[in-house]
Design a protein around this motif. Structure first.
Motif, PDB file in Angstrom:
ATOM      1  N   ILE A  40      52.418  90.194  73.869  1.00 37.49           N
ATOM      2  CA  ILE A  40      52.630  90.377  75.310  1.00 37.49           C
ATOM      3  C   ILE A  40      53.812  89.514  75.762  1.00 37.49           C
ATOM      4  CG2 ILE A  40      51.598  90.097  77.615  1.00 37.49           C
ATOM      5  CD1 ILE A  40      48.848  90.567  76.233  1.00 37.49           C
ATOM      6  N   ARG A  44      57.440  90.738  77.170  1.00 33.61           N
ATOM      7  CA  ARG A  44      57.883  90.297  78.521  1.00 33.61           C
ATOM      8  C   ARG A  44      59.246  89.620  78.454  1.00 33.61           C
ATOM      9  NH1 ARG A  44      52.294  89.004  80.862  1.00 33.61           N
ATOM     10  NH2 ARG A  44      51.971  90.928  82.037  1.00 33.61           N
ATOM     11  N   HIS A  52      51.276  94.783  82.057  1.00 38.33           N
ATOM     12  CA  HIS A  52      50.227  94.907  81.047  1.00 38.33           C
ATOM     13  C   HIS A  52      49.085  95.763  81.594  1.00 38.33           C
ATOM     14  CE1 HIS A  52      46.962  93.331  78.320  1.00 38.33           C
ATOM     15  NE2 HIS A  52      47.846  93.897  77.532  1.00 38.33           N
TER      16      HIS A  52
END
Ligand code: SAM
Length: 259
Positions: A40, A44, A52
């Motif tokens: 994640i 990003r 998300h």
């Protein structure tokens, strides 16, 4: 102007392909479903316009409704004219219903839709267990589907069961095996395989540098096995295949001609 590209980020950040990385960097909007925080964070960093979709899991929906809501959300963004990139962990077209739902609808409406592959759990399983599906052939099923539908199991080929940790969870609103799911699966497999046949509870690492889980257990112990949402079951073949003599005959061959 709206378009949808679906890509897989593999099971950990080291699995990201250059093609997917460049897609993420240039997308207007990135939607993401990745179970590990490192992926994640990595995504990003590649594109700050990353959202998300994990929140859909915490809204009290049943599993099919979670996937439907995700699909509707994706469709809506494309309808707004955005170039949307959806990133799923593993391979985005392997056991992922929301991406398929969204692409079917959008392609039917004339929007450009494409999918880029990713490293899936079975790709990792072949690597970590040292297997080649060419050796015996390989059957691959969703565990509950396998349990509840009639199949001719080929015990001369390998068998992979996905979503072992949801076996028999028919209510579709929990993330654990149904009450008697593993017991029933264990009973079913023992109709075709010996009780002491060694099967593997497999979990690929979701962080680079970590070891996979490779727990070999006797089939009879599957009923009480410790499984979770990422466990995949590998059942090796338990017999040699037999040749189809009439088909050897079609080619004018005998068994000794085949190595
Ligand atoms: N798209 C994913 C892929 O390409 O691997 C599969 C998603 S499917 C909804 C979830 C199932 O994939 C799990 O129940 C398990 O069978 C398998 N899976 C996911 N992560 C895994 C991991 N780290 N190790 C082994 N199997 C995994």
């Amino acid at each position: 102007k709206g378009r949808l590209t679906i890509a897989g980020c593999g099971l950990h950040p080291g699995h990201m392909t250059l093609e997917t990385q460049s897609l993420i960097q240039t997308a207007e909007s990135v939607l993401l479903v990745a179970p590990n925080p490192l992926s994640i964070q990595h995504i990003r960093q590649l594109n700050p316009h990353t959202e998300h979709l994990g929140r859909f899991y915490n809204m009290g929906y049943s599993r099919p409704e979670i996937y439907r809501q995700m699909a509707l959300y994706i469709i809506d963004l494309v309808h707004q004219g955005k170039s949307v990139c959806v990133i799923f962990y593993g391979h985005p077209g392997v056991f992922v219903s929301s991406t398929r739902m969204a692409s079917r609808v959008l392609a039917g409406q004339g929007y450009p839709v494409a999918m880029l592959p990713g490293i899936s759990a079975d790709a990792c399983l072949y690597a970590d267990l040292g297997l080649d599906p060419a050796d015996t052939g390989c059957q691959s099923y969703e565990s509950t589907r396998f349990l509840l539908t009639r199949r001719d199991v080929d015990t001369s080929a390998a068998l992979i069961l996905w979503q072992l940790g949801l076996t028999g969870e028919h209510s579709m609103d929990k993330f654990e095996p149904g009450k008697q799911g593993l017991e029933a699966l264990c009973k079913l497999l023992q109709m075709d395989y010996p009780s002491d046949h060694q099967v593997c509870l497999y979990e690929a690492p979701t962080l680079p540098g970590f070891e996979p889980r490779k727990d070999w257990i006797a089939l009879t112990d599957l009923a009480k096995a410790d499984v979770n949402t990422i466990t995949t079951l590998y059942v090796p073949a338990c017999r040699e295949p037999t040749f189809a003599e009439e088909r050897l005959g079609w080619l004018g061959l005998t068994e000794t001609d085949i190595s």
